[in-house]
Scaffold this motif. Sequence first.
Motif, PDB file in Angstrom:
ATOM      1  N   PHE A 134      15.333  34.951  87.478  1.00  9.02           N
ATOM      2  CA  PHE A 134      14.797  35.204  89.000  1.00  9.02           C
ATOM      3  C   PHE A 134      14.408  36.242  89.543  1.00  9.02           C
ATOM      4  O   PHE A 134      14.922  36.866  90.351  1.00  9.02           O
ATOM      5  CB  PHE A 134      16.138  34.440  89.889  1.00  9.02           C
ATOM      6  CG  PHE A 134      16.515  33.153  89.361  1.00  9.02           C
ATOM      7  CD1 PHE A 134      15.914  32.094  89.344  1.00  9.02           C
ATOM      8  CD2 PHE A 134      17.772  33.230  88.838  1.00  9.02           C
ATOM      9  CE1 PHE A 134      16.505  30.941  88.799  1.00  9.02           C
ATOM     10  CE2 PHE A 134      18.433  31.888  88.409  1.00  9.02           C
ATOM     11  CZ  PHE A 134      17.646  30.701  88.221  1.00  9.02           C
ATOM     12  N   GLY A 135      13.503  37.103  88.448  1.00 10.65           N
ATOM     13  CA  GLY A 135      12.902  38.190  89.063  1.00 10.65           C
ATOM     14  C   GLY A 135      13.972  39.232  88.992  1.00 10.65           C
ATOM     15  O   GLY A 135      13.941  40.089  90.001  1.00 10.65           O
ATOM     16  N   GLY A 136      14.810  39.179  88.044  1.00  5.73           N
ATOM     17  CA  GLY A 136      16.145  40.245  87.850  1.00  5.73           C
ATOM     18  C   GLY A 136      17.213  39.989  88.994  1.00  5.73           C
ATOM     19  O   GLY A 136      17.976  40.766  88.860  1.00  5.73           O
ATOM     20  N   SER A 137      17.101  38.908  89.308  1.00  6.81           N
ATOM     21  CA  SER A 137      18.268  38.743  90.272  1.00  6.81           C
ATOM     22  C   SER A 137      19.371  38.119  89.652  1.00  6.81           C
ATOM     23  O   SER A 137      19.166  37.649  88.509  1.00  6.81           O
ATOM     24  CB  SER A 137      17.907  37.684  91.441  1.00  6.81           C
ATOM     25  OG  SER A 137      17.023  38.182  92.148  1.00  6.81           O
ATOM     26  N   THR A 138      20.524  38.548  90.273  1.00  7.07           N
ATOM     27  CA  THR A 138      21.966  37.812  89.123  1.00  7.07           C
ATOM     28  C   THR A 138      22.784  37.504  90.051  1.00  7.07           C
ATOM     29  O   THR A 138      23.031  38.045  91.440  1.00  7.07           O
ATOM     30  CB  THR A 138      22.299  38.999  88.291  1.00  7.07           C
ATOM     31  OG1 THR A 138      23.649  38.723  88.021  1.00  7.07           O
ATOM     32  CG2 THR A 138      22.386  40.368  89.047  1.00  7.07           C
ATOM     33  N   ILE A 139      23.805  36.671  89.739  1.00 11.04           N
ATOM     34  CA  ILE A 139      24.878  36.167  90.345  1.00 11.04           C
ATOM     35  C   ILE A 139      26.280  37.263  90.659  1.00 11.04           C
ATOM     36  O   ILE A 139      26.909  37.115  91.524  1.00 11.04           O
ATOM     37  CB  ILE A 139      25.602  34.865  90.100  1.00 11.04           C
ATOM     38  CG1 ILE A 139      26.150  35.112  88.655  1.00 11.04           C
ATOM     39  CG2 ILE A 139      24.481  33.698  90.234  1.00 11.04           C
ATOM     40  CD1 ILE A 139      27.035  34.052  88.389  1.00 11.04           C
ATOM     41  N   PHE A 140      25.954  38.157  89.626  1.00 12.38           N
ATOM     42  CA  PHE A 140      27.250  39.442  89.729  1.00 12.38           C
ATOM     43  C   PHE A 140      26.594  40.561  90.763  1.00 12.38           C
ATOM     44  O   PHE A 140      25.562  40.810  90.680  1.00 12.38           O
ATOM     45  CB  PHE A 140      27.404  39.765  88.317  1.00 12.38           C
ATOM     46  CG  PHE A 140      27.857  38.888  87.396  1.00 12.38           C
ATOM     47  CD1 PHE A 140      29.134  38.191  87.888  1.00 12.38           C
ATOM     48  CD2 PHE A 140      27.166  38.384  86.439  1.00 12.38           C
ATOM     49  CE1 PHE A 140      29.471  36.908  86.813  1.00 12.38           C
ATOM     50  CE2 PHE A 140      27.477  37.435  85.501  1.00 12.38           C
ATOM     51  CZ  PHE A 140      28.694  36.735  85.688  1.00 12.38           C
ATOM     52  N   MET A 141      27.734  40.746  91.589  1.00 14.31           N
ATOM     53  CA  MET A 141      27.311  41.972  92.326  1.00 14.31           C
ATOM     54  C   MET A 141      27.017  43.483  91.532  1.00 14.31           C
ATOM     55  O   MET A 141      28.020  43.214  90.544  1.00 14.31           O
ATOM     56  CB  MET A 141      28.407  42.083  93.305  1.00 14.31           C
ATOM     57  CG  MET A 141      27.938  43.052  94.620  1.00 14.31           C
ATOM     58  SD  MET A 141      28.612  42.278  96.043  1.00 14.31           S
ATOM     59  CE  MET A 141      30.257  43.124  95.801  1.00 14.31           C
ATOM     60  N   ARG A 142      26.243  43.977  91.783  1.00 13.55           N
ATOM     61  CA  ARG A 142      25.973  45.425  90.954  1.00 13.55           C
ATOM     62  C   ARG A 142      26.997  46.264  91.361  1.00 13.55           C
ATOM     63  O   ARG A 142      27.433  46.427  92.657  1.00 13.55           O
ATOM     64  CB  ARG A 142      24.650  46.006  91.278  1.00 13.55           C
ATOM     65  CG  ARG A 142      24.576  47.443  90.630  1.00 13.55           C
ATOM     66  CD  ARG A 142      23.198  47.658  90.523  1.00 13.55           C
ATOM     67  NE  ARG A 142      22.971  48.895  89.898  1.00 13.55           N
ATOM     68  CZ  ARG A 142      22.241  49.490  89.474  1.00 13.55           C
ATOM     69  NH1 ARG A 142      20.862  48.762  89.703  1.00 13.55           N
ATOM     70  NH2 ARG A 142      21.980  50.619  88.538  1.00 13.55           N
ATOM     71  N   VAL A 143      27.597  46.873  90.503  1.00 13.76           N
ATOM     72  CA  VAL A 143      29.025  47.876  90.819  1.00 13.76           C
ATOM     73  C   VAL A 143      28.265  49.099  90.759  1.00 13.76           C
ATOM     74  O   VAL A 143      27.697  49.773  89.630  1.00 13.76           O
ATOM     75  CB  VAL A 143      29.866  47.733  89.640  1.00 13.76           C
ATOM     76  CG1 VAL A 143      31.064  48.601  90.115  1.00 13.76           C
ATOM     77  CG2 VAL A 143      30.322  46.288  89.366  1.00 13.76           C
ATOM     78  N   ARG A 144      28.149  49.777  91.985  1.00 15.57           N
ATOM     79  CA  ARG A 144      27.489  51.161  92.263  1.00 15.57           C
ATOM     80  C   ARG A 144      28.752  52.120  91.955  1.00 15.57           C
ATOM     81  O   ARG A 144      29.864  52.070  91.891  1.00 15.57           O
ATOM     82  CB  ARG A 144      26.899  51.102  93.493  1.00 15.57           C
ATOM     83  CG  ARG A 144      25.878  50.133  93.819  1.00 15.57           C
ATOM     84  CD  ARG A 144      24.891  50.186  95.034  1.00 15.57           C
ATOM     85  NE  ARG A 144      24.169  49.168  95.374  1.00 15.57           N
ATOM     86  CZ  ARG A 144      22.855  49.315  94.695  1.00 15.57           C
ATOM     87  NH1 ARG A 144      22.603  50.365  93.986  1.00 15.57           N
ATOM     88  NH2 ARG A 144      22.137  48.233  94.756  1.00 15.57           N
ATOM     89  N   ASN A 145      27.992  53.509  91.662  1.00 14.59           N
ATOM     90  CA  ASN A 145      28.881  54.422  91.466  1.00 14.59           C
ATOM     91  C   ASN A 145      29.781  54.895  92.472  1.00 14.59           C
ATOM     92  O   ASN A 145      31.042  55.226  92.140  1.00 14.59           O
ATOM     93  CB  ASN A 145      27.962  55.830  91.230  1.00 14.59           C
ATOM     94  CG  ASN A 145      27.459  55.910  89.892  1.00 14.59           C
ATOM     95  OD1 ASN A 145      27.720  55.195  89.042  1.00 14.59           O
ATOM     96  ND2 ASN A 145      26.398  56.898  89.583  1.00 14.59           N
ATOM     97  N   SER A 146      29.338  54.529  93.822  1.00 17.34           N
ATOM     98  CA  SER A 146      30.272  54.770  94.904  1.00 17.34           C
ATOM     99  C   SER A 146      31.509  53.976  94.807  1.00 17.34           C
ATOM    100  O   SER A 146      32.684  54.250  95.162  1.00 17.34           O
ATOM    101  CB  SER A 146      29.534  54.673  96.417  1.00 17.34           C
ATOM    102  OG  SER A 146      28.974  53.469  96.326  1.00 17.34           O
ATOM    103  N   THR A 147      31.164  52.752  94.382  1.00 16.26           N
ATOM    104  CA  THR A 147      32.307  51.572  94.334  1.00 16.26           C
ATOM    105  C   THR A 147      33.425  52.014  93.160  1.00 16.26           C
ATOM    106  O   THR A 147      34.640  52.057  93.447  1.00 16.26           O
ATOM    107  CB  THR A 147      31.781  50.230  93.920  1.00 16.26           C
ATOM    108  OG1 THR A 147      30.445  50.077  94.564  1.00 16.26           O
ATOM    109  CG2 THR A 147      32.817  49.220  94.154  1.00 16.26           C
ATOM    110  N   ILE A 148      32.658  52.457  92.083  1.00 13.59           N
ATOM    111  CA  ILE A 148      33.455  53.024  91.151  1.00 13.59           C
ATOM    112  C   ILE A 148      34.481  53.919  91.518  1.00 13.59           C
ATOM    113  O   ILE A 148      35.769  54.349  91.320  1.00 13.59           O
ATOM    114  CB  ILE A 148      32.898  53.372  89.775  1.00 13.59           C
ATOM    115  CG1 ILE A 148      32.036  52.147  89.349  1.00 13.59           C
ATOM    116  CG2 ILE A 148      33.686  53.784  88.839  1.00 13.59           C
ATOM    117  CD1 ILE A 148      31.054  52.633  88.166  1.00 13.59           C
TER     118      ILE A 148
END
Lengths: 651, 364
Positions: B131-145
């Motif tokens: 799907f053009g790089g889309s995914t059902i998983f949310m991307r975990v960003r650095n700020s979240t970590i």
Amino acid sequence: MMAFSVRTVIRRFNCRILEFSFRKITKYSFITNKLSRSSVFSRHFCVPATTRPLPSSDAGFEHEEIDEETIYSDEESFSGRKPTQLNLIYETLVKHPPQSEEEVYNFREKVINSGHVVTKNNVDSIILGICSALKNINFADSYLNMLKSKNIEINVAAAGRYLRVCYACNHVRGENKILEICSYIRNKMPLMDATTAENVLHGLSLTSEWRQGLELLDMIKETCTPTGSTYSSLVIAAFRNDDQELGWEIMEECIKIGKVVQDTVYLSLLDLAIAKNRSGNKQLAFVEKILEFLKLHELRPSTAVAKKLKYTFETMNWKGYFTSISDRGCCNICKAEIPPILISKTEFQELSTAFLEKVLVGPDVFSKSSPEEVKAFQDLMANEAPFNTVIDGLNIAYSTGGNKVSVQKRARTLQAVVAHFVDLSHKILVLGRTHMNSWPRYEMEYVRKNSQLFLTENLSQDDPFLLYAAMSSGPATCFISKDFMRSHAHRLKLAMPSLSSIFKRWQISHQIRLVTVLPNGRVILKYPLDYSPNIQKVQSNWHIPYQSQESDNVVKEGDNKVPILTQSHLDPPSHWLCLSEKKYEENYRKPFGRNDEYNRNVWRRREEPGGMSYNLYGLSSWMKFKNIVLSLQEFPFTKQTSSNSKCYLEI
Amino acid sequence: MFVDRRLSTTIESNSVLNQKEYTSDWVDIENLDINSVTGGDPALEKKLRILFLEREILKQDGCKVPSYIKQDQWKELLMLSSRNQRKNYLKFLFGIEMKIVNRKRRKEENQTEIVYEKEAPSGDDSLAYGFGGSTIFMRVRNSTIDKHYNYNAIRAMIFGQKLVFDCSYDSFMTSRECKNCAKQLMLVFSENRVHPDPFNLYLTSARRDSPTIQALNKFIPTLYEDAFPLNVSEKSYLDLFSKENLVYLTPHCREELTTYSHDDVYIVGGIVDKSNNEPLSLAKAKKEGLRMAKLPLDRYLDWGSGSGKSLTLNHMLRILLDQKVCGDWKLSLRHIPQRKLIRERPTKSKVIPRNVSITGLFSS
């Protein structure tokens, strides 16, 4: 029968000292290498420790544990890590330096094009820097001419480097050119940085304009301390131009800020004296002033200077002998007795009070002790002092070596040493830490009964207490420890630099070192020096200890010489020069063999504070082991007769 | 006859202090606000001008000299008293400059590679998301970590054991050592919050104007924000905790810390003592009458000769963290650099786990 002889024991003891000094060499060679990396040139071209000799091994004494490779492993070789451009310059200049102008120009271009370390901006300075390391004034001259005729601008660093080449080659004839370059630099930089100012000063010192150097010296001082070489060049210039007063003044200043007056200074001063001597004008007072200077600052000249001194005195119809001093402080040539180390009452007073304040208490009492402990100790000293002998209990106990020695054996060692001094009816103070309370009861009971035992907290240091106790008991009290007390001497030096020499003198003349305790309880000690290890004038004869080439490794490193001690400073200097007006017979009989320094120390005789007693225990037991029949021909029992008669052993 | 472009402008010795007279090719000197470096002191200004020349001469001499020196670096240079110190400092700055240059160059090289990759058709589709790089998983960003770790630290601030870093030793350290100390404190903070069971960290006697804390504030700009999960206090630990619980960890004492106590508040001295060998922390603890302890380093490890037994602050923290969780000295002392120890032959059967988790401990 014993398993090993006294000699072996002593050898082992000294082996440890030597091993230590070797470790020091490794440390130093690392430091010097680090230092030398600071400059592009000295890194590669002031040949550091490769040529320096190893410390001399003493008569028949092998050192297997020492691996020479590890000592010099971190040295750089020319072919090794050196950048190729510098390699190229060095090899070209050594093997076949370019001659004609065109060749020199091509050489410069070739260097620039063969790498990126040496660039157009710094090539001149680097090439001239290598010239000064190689002392090649001819090539430096032709290089400068090439730059002029090719109309290449000379930057200040390169011009300064040229002046250093002139100084290195002592190029006095090129005065006009030097002056021209100096004024060129001055026009470009009315305000000079320290390096440039130093270069100009070195250049000017060869010319009649040397007095400008004083002004430059002040300029250098604004941003850093001048090097020993800078001072030395100025001193040589002052003496060369007959301004002796100024010369002495600068030398004093140099010593005062802790820089080394270079050998070249002494050599050129002596050269001047020799030239004047030849022309019939005797320079005895002048040369003696040099010796007085060395004496005052407790300096020990190098072999080269000692040889020159001998030669200088010989031009004045004196006689010079390389000699050694016997254990009793008697010159083996002229039989004059070297006076003992002198510490005046005020000096001693100053030392002992300063030691309490600066070392024992220091900026923070808690780092070495606690206020209560210091108070308790001071109370003890007030009630019980003075003591004849102060013993470093833990040092003695742990000198038996190894981690596996039982506490019992340690305690016995201490007991034996205490017993030795009890036999001499001394009042003894033993210092230790509280964990000694758990040592075997029998031995500790003996120590407690026969001496005053002071135990510091386990977390406190006992050495400062030891030194303080010995000092506050008065100038006659000795202390017993193998520790060189370097850290305490250093701390004192930091707090009060003027006391450092007094402390050193006091330590040399008051520290008794334990050599070993034999299984039969006999204690062998190394007593402090009876005579001053500095330059002395005795009965119009000069006695000069000097650094011999083999035994002291002096690393030449740029401007400074770094002496490496192979002996501790507590040991007497082994090489002396005796200067005298009279002629003496050189074939003297060596008492006990000259090189057998260690045995001499075992057999030494000493006046004890409580009366006359002689440390012959070591001698007699050694004799027993070796099955040697001793016939004592003549043995002096008083100090007065000792200068006239010697003790010979017929074995 | 000879003309040097750089120094062609003549500087009269009396008018040296006149700023306009001096021109140079160095960009940093032209942009430098001399007054703020010297504080308007004419003697210092003269010294500064000599240092300009010194750098020029060093450059001509083939020494390593940076092409740009910042204002506070000039300040630092002005403080150094000897020529060799300055030379070494310049060499150090040169090294940093070259590092940055190289990093930039490498980045540029990498970027061209990335562009090249994007343009090229990818042969293997399995790695790309559909799907053009889309995914059902949310991307975990650095700020979240980052937030997660901070949550970890905050949880420790409520429930965790307290650990104190005593920052009162600034006067015994050189400026370089202060900076090193600040860096280690930064690592202490970051390594602590990553651990499954962190400490409640306290920096005590931490005056805001002290060099260490200033340097730390440079590393962590949000240090003094209210929400930042670290206790920074100007008070001494004596004012913050009851004296009975305090234990000073100092290498100079003779008592070994054999059993780790979870009720005590351990204090670690915030010193980097590269040049200073005085037992400072011992003296302080002795003066204040605190309990003292040292790590049982000799009991569990064979130390090689040469390097000392001094540990960095973050090593200290790691050891204590593991000690708190598992109580096994052998395991927690693995954080000590291997170069300091006599090396054993690696045996495959004894693989020590890299991370200690609480769950693992309770199951066994």
